[in-house]
Design a protein around this motif. Structure first.
Motif: not given
Length: 110
Positions: A82, A108-110
């Motif tokens: 990502r 970094f993300e959900p």
């Protein structure tokens, strides 16, 4: 499935930046530790040299994301990652060929 499907030229550059926290104590002692769950951030400097039409498609894609919206991309080892693209530039090589250079930063993300 990846959102960004264009392949960069050879010679892409991968940079890794560890995030750490440190505390200085008396007598020159220092304590260090990782900062967060993903302490090593990666960024890639990528080059694309193609026809003006192809480069315009890449430029349109990156402009739509505006450095804010993340997208998926296969890194240099064909692993999905990502990323966001906070910066890119376009140079006209000749009448029919254009070069785009972009910086992809891992997020970094959900």
């Amino acid at each position: 499935m990846t959102d960004f499907t264009w392949s960069p030229q050879y010679g892409a550059q991968l940079d890794k930046t560890p995030r750490t926290r440190s505390v200085q104590f008396g007598d020159g002692y220092e304590q260090r530790r990782n900062d967060g769950l993903n302490p090593v951030l990666q960024s890639w400097t990528l080059g694309f040299q193609r026809s003006k039409t192809d480069i315009q498609q890449i430029d349109d894609f990156l402009t739509a994301k505006a450095g804010i919206t993340s997208f998926s991309w296969l890194d240099l080892n064909d692993r999905p990652v990502r990323v966001k693209c906070p910066k890119w530039s376009v140079v006209e090589v000749d009448r029919s060929v254009t070069k785009l250079t972009a910086v992809f930063e891992q997020i970094f993300e959900p």
